[in-house]
Write a protein that holds these residues in place. Structure first.
Motif, PDB file in Angstrom:
ATOM      1  N   VAL A 187       0.839  -1.309  -0.095  1.00 15.03           N
ATOM      2  CA  VAL A 187       0.161   0.020  -0.057  1.00 15.03           C
ATOM      3  C   VAL A 187       0.758   1.407  -0.094  1.00 15.03           C
ATOM      4  O   VAL A 187       1.813   1.293   0.782  1.00 15.03           O
ATOM      5  N   VAL A 188       0.523   2.247  -1.022  1.00 14.15           N
ATOM      6  CA  VAL A 188       1.338   3.487  -0.908  1.00 14.15           C
ATOM      7  C   VAL A 188       0.430   4.845  -0.812  1.00 14.15           C
ATOM      8  O   VAL A 188      -0.708   4.443  -0.688  1.00 14.15           O
ATOM      9  N   SER A 189       0.999   5.801  -1.041  1.00 15.23           N
ATOM     10  CA  SER A 189       0.473   7.014  -1.150  1.00 15.23           C
ATOM     11  C   SER A 189      -0.691   7.236  -1.902  1.00 15.23           C
ATOM     12  O   SER A 189      -1.753   7.886  -1.913  1.00 15.23           O
ATOM     13  N   LYS A 190      -0.311   6.691  -3.171  1.00  9.63           N
ATOM     14  CA  LYS A 190      -1.619   6.725  -4.089  1.00  9.63           C
ATOM     15  C   LYS A 190      -2.829   6.096  -3.591  1.00  9.63           C
ATOM     16  O   LYS A 190      -4.182   6.694  -3.705  1.00  9.63           O
ATOM     17  N   ASP A 191      -2.648   5.179  -2.975  1.00 10.89           N
ATOM     18  CA  ASP A 191      -3.917   4.434  -2.280  1.00 10.89           C
ATOM     19  C   ASP A 191      -4.472   5.012  -1.245  1.00 10.89           C
ATOM     20  O   ASP A 191      -5.833   5.195  -1.034  1.00 10.89           O
ATOM     21  N   LEU A 192      -3.569   5.922  -0.465  1.00  8.07           N
ATOM     22  CA  LEU A 192      -4.103   6.856   0.749  1.00  8.07           C
ATOM     23  C   LEU A 192      -5.117   7.956   0.150  1.00  8.07           C
ATOM     24  O   LEU A 192      -6.378   8.243   0.367  1.00  8.07           O
ATOM     25  N   VAL A 193      -4.549   8.439  -1.080  1.00  2.00           N
ATOM     26  CA  VAL A 193      -5.387   9.625  -1.508  1.00  2.00           C
ATOM     27  C   VAL A 193      -6.612   9.273  -2.238  1.00  2.00           C
ATOM     28  O   VAL A 193      -7.650   9.966  -2.210  1.00  2.00           O
ATOM     29  N   MET A 194      -6.539   8.186  -3.052  1.00  2.00           N
ATOM     30  CA  MET A 194      -7.658   7.656  -3.636  1.00  2.00           C
ATOM     31  C   MET A 194      -8.724   7.206  -2.688  1.00  2.00           C
ATOM     32  O   MET A 194     -10.059   7.271  -2.931  1.00  2.00           O
ATOM     33  N   GLN A 215       0.412  10.366  11.635  1.00  2.00           N
ATOM     34  CA  GLN A 215       1.654   9.451  11.705  1.00  2.00           C
ATOM     35  C   GLN A 215       2.083   8.760  10.144  1.00  2.00           C
ATOM     36  O   GLN A 215       3.129   8.887   9.953  1.00  2.00           O
ATOM     37  N   ALA A 216       0.945   8.547   9.418  1.00  2.00           N
ATOM     38  CA  ALA A 216       1.225   7.945   8.177  1.00  2.00           C
ATOM     39  C   ALA A 216       1.693   9.026   7.168  1.00  2.00           C
ATOM     40  O   ALA A 216       2.536   8.501   6.598  1.00  2.00           O
ATOM     41  N   ILE A 217       1.371  10.437   7.241  1.00  2.00           N
ATOM     42  CA  ILE A 217       1.910  11.362   6.478  1.00  2.00           C
ATOM     43  C   ILE A 217       3.501  11.627   6.721  1.00  2.00           C
ATOM     44  O   ILE A 217       4.109  11.528   5.784  1.00  2.00           O
ATOM     45  N   ALA A 218       3.402  11.751   7.994  1.00  2.00           N
ATOM     46  CA  ALA A 218       4.845  12.033   8.461  1.00  2.00           C
ATOM     47  C   ALA A 218       6.024  10.947   8.035  1.00  2.00           C
ATOM     48  O   ALA A 218       7.134  11.272   7.805  1.00  2.00           O
ATOM     49  N   ALA A 219       5.426   9.836   8.203  1.00  2.00           N
ATOM     50  CA  ALA A 219       6.306   8.393   7.580  1.00  2.00           C
ATOM     51  C   ALA A 219       6.724   8.533   6.002  1.00  2.00           C
ATOM     52  O   ALA A 219       7.539   7.950   5.635  1.00  2.00           O
ATOM     53  N   LEU A 220       5.974   9.398   5.259  1.00  2.00           N
ATOM     54  CA  LEU A 220       6.002   9.369   3.861  1.00  2.00           C
ATOM     55  C   LEU A 220       7.471  10.067   3.373  1.00  2.00           C
ATOM     56  O   LEU A 220       7.674  10.994   4.055  1.00  2.00           O
ATOM     57  N   SER A 221       7.636   9.650   2.384  1.00  5.18           N
ATOM     58  CA  SER A 221       8.931  10.403   1.505  1.00  5.18           C
ATOM     59  C   SER A 221       8.391  11.562   1.104  1.00  5.18           C
ATOM     60  O   SER A 221       6.889  11.533   0.994  1.00  5.18           O
ATOM     61  N   VAL A 222       9.021  12.666   0.529  1.00 14.80           N
ATOM     62  CA  VAL A 222       8.520  13.629   0.092  1.00 14.80           C
ATOM     63  C   VAL A 222       7.856  13.424  -1.126  1.00 14.80           C
ATOM     64  O   VAL A 222       6.929  14.205  -1.717  1.00 14.80           O
ATOM     65  N   GLU A 223       8.523  12.349  -2.023  1.00 18.75           N
ATOM     66  CA  GLU A 223       7.921  12.151  -3.221  1.00 18.75           C
ATOM     67  C   GLU A 223       6.534  11.410  -3.198  1.00 18.75           C
ATOM     68  O   GLU A 223       5.469  11.713  -3.784  1.00 18.75           O
ATOM     69  N   PRO A 244       6.138  21.477   6.609  1.00 18.34           N
ATOM     70  CA  PRO A 244       7.725  21.031   6.089  1.00 18.34           C
ATOM     71  C   PRO A 244       8.318  20.566   7.296  1.00 18.34           C
ATOM     72  O   PRO A 244       8.322  21.077   8.542  1.00 18.34           O
ATOM     73  N   ASP A 245       9.355  19.529   6.963  1.00 24.24           N
ATOM     74  CA  ASP A 245      10.056  18.961   7.903  1.00 24.24           C
ATOM     75  C   ASP A 245      11.497  18.595   7.505  1.00 24.24           C
ATOM     76  O   ASP A 245      11.782  19.058   6.549  1.00 24.24           O
ATOM     77  N   ASP A 246      12.150  18.034   8.306  1.00 19.75           N
ATOM     78  CA  ASP A 246      13.613  17.512   7.891  1.00 19.75           C
ATOM     79  C   ASP A 246      13.686  16.761   6.647  1.00 19.75           C
ATOM     80  O   ASP A 246      14.601  17.030   5.757  1.00 19.75           O
ATOM     81  N   LYS A 247      12.702  15.943   6.343  1.00 23.50           N
ATOM     82  CA  LYS A 247      12.965  15.523   4.807  1.00 23.50           C
ATOM     83  C   LYS A 247      12.750  16.590   3.689  1.00 23.50           C
ATOM     84  O   LYS A 247      13.160  16.421   2.723  1.00 23.50           O
ATOM     85  N   VAL A 248      11.973  17.255   4.083  1.00 25.23           N
ATOM     86  CA  VAL A 248      11.778  18.503   3.188  1.00 25.23           C
ATOM     87  C   VAL A 248      12.885  19.261   2.789  1.00 25.23           C
ATOM     88  O   VAL A 248      13.533  19.545   1.537  1.00 25.23           O
ATOM     89  N   PHE A 249      13.411  19.647   3.995  1.00 22.33           N
ATOM     90  CA  PHE A 249      14.713  20.549   3.912  1.00 22.33           C
ATOM     91  C   PHE A 249      15.779  19.694   3.201  1.00 22.33           C
ATOM     92  O   PHE A 249      16.549  20.107   2.402  1.00 22.33           O
ATOM     93  N   GLU A 356      11.104   7.435  -7.238  1.00 21.31           N
ATOM     94  CA  GLU A 356      10.567   6.574  -6.205  1.00 21.31           C
ATOM     95  C   GLU A 356       9.716   5.649  -6.938  1.00 21.31           C
ATOM     96  O   GLU A 356       9.309   4.105  -6.596  1.00 21.31           O
ATOM     97  N   ASP A 357       8.501   6.202  -7.794  1.00 17.65           N
ATOM     98  CA  ASP A 357       7.616   5.522  -8.327  1.00 17.65           C
ATOM     99  C   ASP A 357       8.202   4.227  -9.371  1.00 17.65           C
ATOM    100  O   ASP A 357       7.708   3.119  -9.294  1.00 17.65           O
ATOM    101  N   LEU A 358       9.293   4.811 -10.035  1.00 18.47           N
ATOM    102  CA  LEU A 358       9.820   3.808 -10.976  1.00 18.47           C
ATOM    103  C   LEU A 358      10.551   2.675 -10.410  1.00 18.47           C
ATOM    104  O   LEU A 358      10.817   1.501 -10.773  1.00 18.47           O
ATOM    105  N   ARG A 359      11.322   2.941  -9.164  1.00 20.40           N
ATOM    106  CA  ARG A 359      11.859   1.959  -8.382  1.00 20.40           C
ATOM    107  C   ARG A 359      10.784   0.868  -7.865  1.00 20.40           C
ATOM    108  O   ARG A 359      10.908  -0.316  -8.031  1.00 20.40           O
ATOM    109  N   GLN A 360       9.611   1.277  -7.425  1.00 24.09           N
ATOM    110  CA  GLN A 360       8.375   0.417  -6.921  1.00 24.09           C
ATOM    111  C   GLN A 360       7.918  -0.321  -8.167  1.00 24.09           C
ATOM    112  O   GLN A 360       7.589  -1.525  -8.042  1.00 24.09           O
TER     113      GLN A 360
END
Length: 472
Positions: A187-194, A215-223, A244-249, A356-360
């Motif tokens: 399950v990935v972010s596309k599934d969350l927003v859908m 929590q689930a949003i904070a755990a996601l990558s920026v992509e 924004p957090d350290d991942k964004v920076f 990230e999408d292409l790696r998946q």
């Protein structure tokens, strides 16, 4: 005091308040809003430039805008500078003339940083927390993943922006979507927003800016966050934000147009203040549990007509919209979604064509082959993504599996080029919209994550990626 305003302010209101040039209605609801940056493409900008020329007006801040060719260009592996059709060539020629005459930097189709505008802007470091970015594409909401307020505008607003660096803007209401829990296997972010879009409907966030938290949003990558903010517009939101957090920076640092040295330190100190205050009031709050979300697919002709892959085509039960969608999609009520065959598979778009999408997708395709009778293609989100994928050997995985490895551009997301479905063809697609004819007249689109597209391509039908044992 209005909800979401006052001593406890939301992130959205903080950004808007910082950009108000003038209060136009005396209530703070309609304002003249300063816009930090924009990105233009060859498709939505011509009329604005024509009107500027007719009025003999210059562009107020040319360096605040980037031009990118992405909509009408070919994505063929051997493409050249020419467009695939005369209309597209006319558009790109006029775009080149306008960029040169008005002093706007442009990435044409052969530029090493060419790509889809919402992929290129972050790659260049041009999207930064706290900014207001308006552009002639509704998926400008993507930039909310960086804590920037992005939204789409029409051609008359593009003209107003170019001439004044401002827009007449009506303040939105505040919605917070909190997603806690952990994503399950596959399950990935596309599934969350859908899932969110299905839950609240295609107009459920109309008039709102959504702030995603939990929590689930904070755990996601920026992509992954970019995917969520990109598709927030599909439930009607005209703005989407994640603090924004350290991942964004880390994602911004070192990019070509990012601040450096002392300016970087000052910027990060400010960016850390960009979050909703404790006690900030939201006009609506929605909560989802990430652990309950499964891989999603659409069955109809709107992004909210979606269901978990384990579900069945719904019964219309007197709903004319469902009946029409099933008729267009040629689906039988009660049929298992996982039994629906496909003829095409497409991975690309500003929603899901980053590295990230292409790696998946590659994780699913490694050691497998596309099913007989399926034509599958991948159009990376940018030339930079394409180069990185090739450096990692992902292109060899895709080609060995039977996917076409193409150049960057919007491609089949909106069929404004030579990547088009034939009438009646059914496509598993990582894009953002499944409207009638979106990918070609009579074409039938099923939205899903890139890994789900890869799984469908291998099996020749809509498939639960979890059954292939590949982690998305």
């Amino acid at each position: 005091m209005d909800a979401g305003r006052g001593t406890g302010r939301t992130l959205y209101d903080k950004i808007v308040d910082a950009h108000v040039v003038r209060d136009l209605d005396g209530l703070g609801e309609e304002v003249l809003l300063y816009v930090d940056r924009s990105v233009l493409n060859e498709y939505t900008s011509p009329q604005a430039f024509t009107r500027l020329r007719a009025a003999n007006r210059p562009v107020w801040r040319p360096r605040a805008t980037l031009g990118v060719v992405d909509h009408v260009n070919s994505t063929a592996a051997d493409r050249g500078a020419l467009m695939p059709d005369e209309a597209g060539q006319t558009q790109t020629d006029y775009f080149a003339r306008n960029s040169a005459d008005f002093g706007i930097e442009k990435f044409d189709v052969l530029h090493p940083m060419q790509g889809i505008e919402h992929v290129v802007m972050p790659e260049m470091g041009l999207v930064q927390p706290g900014m207001v970015i308006a552009a002639g594409d509704s998926h400008t909401t993507t930039y909310g993943a960086f804590g920037a307020l992005g939204f789409g505008i029409g051609t008359s607003d593009i003209e107003h922006y170019l001439a004044t660096q401002t827009l007449v803007y009506r303040r939105l209401k505040n919605m917070r979507v909190r997603i806690d829990g952990r994503l399950g296997f596959g399950v990935v972010s596309k599934d969350l927003v859908m899932t969110l879009i299905r839950e609240i409907g295609a107009s459920g966030a109309t008039g709102y800016a959504i702030e995603f938290a939990g929590q689930a949003i904070a755990a996601l990558s920026v992509e992954a966050r970019m995917t969520i903010c990109n598709m927030a517009v599909e439930c009607g939101a005209r703005g989407a934000l994640i603090a924004p957090d350290d991942k964004v920076f880390a994602a911004i640092e070192g990019k070509p147009r990012a601040p450096r040295g002392a300016l970087w330190d000052q910027a990060v100190a400010y960016w850390r203040t960009l979050r909703s205050d404790e006690g900030a009031r939201f006009d609506q709050e929605i909560a989802l549990d990430a652990s309950e979300i499964a891989p999603m697919v659409t069955w109809g002709t709107s992004p909210d007509q979606a269901a978990p892959i384990s579900a069945y085509v719904p019964q219309p039960n007197g709903r004319a919209d469902i009946a029409r969608a099933l008729d267009y999609m040629d689906l039988r009520p009660g049929a298992a979604l996982a039994d629906i065959p496909i003829q095409r598979a497409f991975i690309g778009s500003c929603t899901n064509a980053r590295i990230e999408d292409l790696r998946q997708a590659a994780a699913v395709l490694r050691g497998r082959r596309v099913a007989a009778g399926v034509r599958a293609m991948i159009a990376p989100g940018s030339s930079a993504v394409r180069r990185q994928a090739e450096a990692e050997g992902l292109d060899r995985v895709f080609i060995a599996a039977g996917f076409e490895w193409r150049q960057s551009g919007c491609s089949m997301c909106l069929a404004m080029n030579d990547d088009v479905l034939a009438p009646g063809e059914r496509c598993a697609s990582s894009t953002n919209r499944n409207f009638e004819g979106r990918q070609g007249a009579g074409g039938r689109t099923h939205l899903m994550s890139p890994a789900m597209v890869a799984a469908a391509a291998v099996m020749g039908r809509l498939t639960d990626v979890r059954k292939l044992g590949a982690r998305a």
